[in-house]
Scaffold this motif. Structure first.
Motif, PDB file in Angstrom:
ATOM      1  N   MET A 215       0.823  -1.220   0.000  1.00  0.00           N
ATOM      2  CA  MET A 215       0.000   0.000   0.000  1.00  0.00           C
ATOM      3  C   MET A 215       0.851   1.262   0.000  1.00  0.00           C
ATOM      4  N   PRO A 216       0.375   2.304  -0.711  1.00  0.00           N
ATOM      5  CA  PRO A 216       1.161   3.543  -0.813  1.00  0.00           C
ATOM      6  C   PRO A 216       1.191   4.343   0.483  1.00  0.00           C
ATOM      7  N   GLU A 217       1.961   5.384   0.501  1.00  0.00           N
ATOM      8  CA  GLU A 217       2.063   6.337   1.619  1.00  0.00           C
ATOM      9  C   GLU A 217       0.661   6.813   2.040  1.00  0.00           C
ATOM     10  N   GLY A 218       0.429   6.861   3.316  1.00  0.00           N
ATOM     11  CA  GLY A 218      -0.881   7.321   3.823  1.00  0.00           C
ATOM     12  C   GLY A 218      -1.922   6.219   3.771  1.00  0.00           C
ATOM     13  N   ALA A 219      -1.470   4.975   3.953  1.00  0.00           N
ATOM     14  CA  ALA A 219      -2.370   3.828   3.799  1.00  0.00           C
ATOM     15  C   ALA A 219      -3.342   3.685   4.972  1.00  0.00           C
ATOM     16  N   THR A 220      -4.593   3.348   4.639  1.00  0.00           N
ATOM     17  CA  THR A 220      -5.600   3.077   5.665  1.00  0.00           C
ATOM     18  C   THR A 220      -6.363   1.819   5.293  1.00  0.00           C
ATOM     19  N   LEU A 221      -6.407   0.878   6.219  1.00  0.00           N
ATOM     20  CA  LEU A 221      -7.165  -0.359   6.012  1.00  0.00           C
ATOM     21  C   LEU A 221      -8.419  -0.309   6.876  1.00  0.00           C
ATOM     22  N   ILE A 222      -9.562  -0.590   6.261  1.00  0.00           N
ATOM     23  CA  ILE A 222     -10.830  -0.598   7.005  1.00  0.00           C
ATOM     24  C   ILE A 222     -11.407  -2.011   6.930  1.00  0.00           C
ATOM     25  N   ASN A 223     -11.662  -2.577   8.095  1.00  0.00           N
ATOM     26  CA  ASN A 223     -12.185  -3.945   8.124  1.00  0.00           C
ATOM     27  C   ASN A 223     -13.567  -3.993   8.770  1.00  0.00           C
ATOM     28  N   THR A 224     -14.593  -4.135   7.932  1.00  0.00           N
ATOM     29  CA  THR A 224     -15.937  -4.352   8.472  1.00  0.00           C
ATOM     30  C   THR A 224     -16.413  -5.749   8.068  1.00  0.00           C
ATOM     31  N   ALA A 225     -15.452  -6.579   7.655  1.00  0.00           N
ATOM     32  CA  ALA A 225     -15.811  -7.927   7.194  1.00  0.00           C
ATOM     33  C   ALA A 225     -15.774  -8.900   8.375  1.00  0.00           C
ATOM     34  N   ARG A 226     -14.672  -9.582   8.539  1.00  0.00           N
ATOM     35  CA  ARG A 226     -14.503 -10.490   9.675  1.00  0.00           C
ATOM     36  C   ARG A 226     -13.086 -10.309  10.205  1.00  0.00           C
ATOM     37  N   MET A 239       2.243  -1.667  11.357  1.00  0.00           N
ATOM     38  CA  MET A 239       2.012  -0.449  12.158  1.00  0.00           C
ATOM     39  C   MET A 239       3.320  -0.018  12.830  1.00  0.00           C
ATOM     40  N   GLU A 240       4.143  -1.006  13.183  1.00  0.00           N
ATOM     41  CA  GLU A 240       5.456  -0.729  13.789  1.00  0.00           C
ATOM     42  C   GLU A 240       6.376  -0.065  12.769  1.00  0.00           C
ATOM     43  N   GLU A 241       6.393  -0.643  11.579  1.00  0.00           N
ATOM     44  CA  GLU A 241       7.334  -0.191  10.539  1.00  0.00           C
ATOM     45  C   GLU A 241       6.950   1.135   9.914  1.00  0.00           C
ATOM     46  N   ARG A 242       5.624   1.328   9.733  1.00  0.00           N
ATOM     47  CA  ARG A 242       5.182   2.509   8.974  1.00  0.00           C
ATOM     48  C   ARG A 242       4.306   3.409   9.831  1.00  0.00           C
ATOM     49  N   LYS A 243       4.818   4.589  10.100  1.00  0.00           N
ATOM     50  CA  LYS A 243       4.077   5.535  10.948  1.00  0.00           C
ATOM     51  C   LYS A 243       2.907   6.186  10.190  1.00  0.00           C
ATOM     52  N   ASP A 244       2.836   5.905   8.879  1.00  0.00           N
ATOM     53  CA  ASP A 244       1.734   6.468   8.077  1.00  0.00           C
ATOM     54  C   ASP A 244       0.561   5.488   8.000  1.00  0.00           C
ATOM     55  N   PHE A 245       0.719   4.274   8.485  1.00  0.00           N
ATOM     56  CA  PHE A 245      -0.303   3.235   8.297  1.00  0.00           C
ATOM     57  C   PHE A 245      -1.389   3.312   9.371  1.00  0.00           C
ATOM     58  N   ARG A 246      -2.649   3.249   8.900  1.00  0.00           N
ATOM     59  CA  ARG A 246      -3.779   3.313   9.844  1.00  0.00           C
ATOM     60  C   ARG A 246      -4.669   2.090   9.667  1.00  0.00           C
ATOM     61  N   TYR A 247      -5.301   1.706  10.756  1.00  0.00           N
ATOM     62  CA  TYR A 247      -6.185   0.537  10.697  1.00  0.00           C
ATOM     63  C   TYR A 247      -7.433   0.780  11.540  1.00  0.00           C
ATOM     64  N   ALA A 248      -8.599   0.612  10.923  1.00  0.00           N
ATOM     65  CA  ALA A 248      -9.864   0.677  11.675  1.00  0.00           C
ATOM     66  C   ALA A 248     -10.619  -0.623  11.450  1.00  0.00           C
ATOM     67  N   THR A 249     -11.142  -1.166  12.524  1.00  0.00           N
ATOM     68  CA  THR A 249     -11.857  -2.437  12.401  1.00  0.00           C
ATOM     69  C   THR A 249     -13.152  -2.426  13.212  1.00  0.00           C
ATOM     70  N   ASP A 250     -14.146  -3.090  12.647  1.00  0.00           N
ATOM     71  CA  ASP A 250     -15.438  -3.178  13.330  1.00  0.00           C
ATOM     72  C   ASP A 250     -15.539  -4.481  14.120  1.00  0.00           C
ATOM     73  N   ILE A 251     -14.444  -5.225  14.147  1.00  0.00           N
ATOM     74  CA  ILE A 251     -14.476  -6.471  14.901  1.00  0.00           C
ATOM     75  C   ILE A 251     -13.223  -6.464  15.747  1.00  0.00           C
ATOM     76  N   THR A 252     -13.393  -6.336  17.046  1.00  0.00           N
ATOM     77  CA  THR A 252     -12.258  -6.202  17.953  1.00  0.00           C
ATOM     78  C   THR A 252     -11.281  -7.358  17.763  1.00  0.00           C
ATOM     79  N   PRO A 253     -10.036  -7.047  17.397  1.00  0.00           N
ATOM     80  CA  PRO A 253      -9.070  -8.136  17.243  1.00  0.00           C
ATOM     81  C   PRO A 253      -8.639  -8.678  18.608  1.00  0.00           C
ATOM     82  N   SER A 254      -8.072  -9.879  18.624  1.00  0.00           N
ATOM     83  CA  SER A 254      -7.681 -10.477  19.911  1.00  0.00           C
ATOM     84  C   SER A 254      -6.545  -9.682  20.552  1.00  0.00           C
ATOM     85  N   ASN A 255      -5.786  -8.938  19.719  1.00  0.00           N
ATOM     86  CA  ASN A 255      -4.675  -8.153  20.267  1.00  0.00           C
ATOM     87  C   ASN A 255      -5.030  -6.664  20.427  1.00  0.00           C
TER      88      ASN A 255
END
Ligand code: 3PG
Length: 306
Positions: A215-226, A239-255
């Motif tokens: 994914m390019p600079e300014g990447a955002t992943l949205i998970n409303t699937a599973r 997320m550790e490697e890239r300070k530009d990476f964002r993640y939003a999820t509608d299903i609470t991950p185990s971590n």
């Protein structure tokens, strides 16, 4: 003989949806029992014992449940994904399993847009964020939700792309999308990716480091699937490697706890909220109730998934 129907929703429907369901069964002369907001599986096991039909949401209907549900003829998942039903066991036991495709799609799609804005604005932290306009959005899997997301995103001035090997390219193009036939191309080109994959043995953990790192600079992943379609270790690594990476999820991950350190770059709803609107509850709940009545009265098996 009046049929016995159970509404078993660990996450209850909005009141008007329940009222609509009650009206349908009362008109049909069926007896409806409600098990809403239950906490223990044992409550469900007890309630299904005498039910001939069951309406569920993400409630788990596995072998244990079906073993005690001796009279069960039909189970309807009021929603799209039916990975919570063991459909092979249902088939073995001659239980018809159905879903209500499309009924809650707009609600999920609106949440996708909401989460994109929320992260683009740094969770409203007061600092300058970014806009959706002009950004590229990749829809991974073009079903009912993907279609609504695409439609709304275009209104925001986003460039919308899609990848779905199971949907004809022409169909997606007819909806005004640019189509990639290679999954990697979608990830390589789009700042935003919205996931709409079902959970299957092929999709579990399929959104992994190899895919996300494209994914390019300014990447955002949205998970409303599973939750399971995303590889949690990969998300942490990226997320550790890239300070530009964002993640939003509608299903609470185990971590989830571990992920909180990413602050404004990470967001998880406390409870799956995609389909949690009055409108979606009414649409899906009423569709499920009508499907049950049509099944018993007209032997209608439209929407059967097994
Ligand atoms: C679906 O598959 O329809 C959605 O994931 C909604 O699930 P829910 O009914 O548990 O909110």
């Amino acid at each position: 003989m009046s049929k016995r129907v159970l509404l078993a929703t660990e996450k209850a429907f909005a009141a008007p949806a329940v009222k609509g369901i009650e009206e349908i069964f009362s008109k049909a002369g069926y007896v409806l029992t409600k098990l809403e907001n239950y906490k223990e599986k044992s409550d469900l096991l007890k309630a299904v014992e005498t039910a001939e039909a069951v309406i569920i949401r993400s409630d788990i209907v596995d072998k244990e449940v079906m073993d005690v549900a001796k009279d069960m003829k039909i189970v309807v998942r009021a929603g799209a994904g039916y990975d919570n039903i063991d459909i092979a066991i249902a088939k073995e036991k001659n239980i018809v399993a159905m879903n209500t495709p499309g009924q809650n799609s707009n609600a999920v799609a609106e949440l996708v847009i909401g989460m994109m804005i929320y992260l683009a604005r740094g969770k409203f932290n007061g600092k300058s964020g970014t806009e959706l306009r002009g950004k590229k959005l990749g829809i991974h899997a073009y079903g009912n939700v993907g279609r609504f997301v695409a439609m709304i995103a275009k209104g925001f001035g986003m460039e919308v792309y899609a990848y779905d090997p199971f949907v004809a390219k022409e169909k997606m193009e007819a909806d005004g999308l640019k189509v990639f036939t290679e999954m990697k191309e979608l990830y390589k080109n789009c700042e935003y990716i919205s996931l709409h994959l079902p959970k299957t043995k092929d999709t579990v953990k399929s959104i992994n480091y190899d895919v996300l790192s494209q994914m390019p600079e300014g990447a955002t992943l949205i998970n409303t699937a599973r939750a399971e379609v995303v590889c949690e270790e990969s998300i942490v690594k990226i997320m550790e490697e890239r300070k530009d990476f964002r993640y939003a999820t509608d299903i609470t991950p185990s971590n989830d706890k571990e992920m909180q350190i990413y602050g404004d770059r990470y967001f998880a709803t406390p409870k799956k909220m995609g389909a949690q609107t009055e409108e979606a509850n009414i649409n899906a709940g009423i569709a499920a109730a009508n499907q049950i009545v049509n099944f018993f009265e007209k032997a209608d098996i439209s929407f059967k998934v097994n």
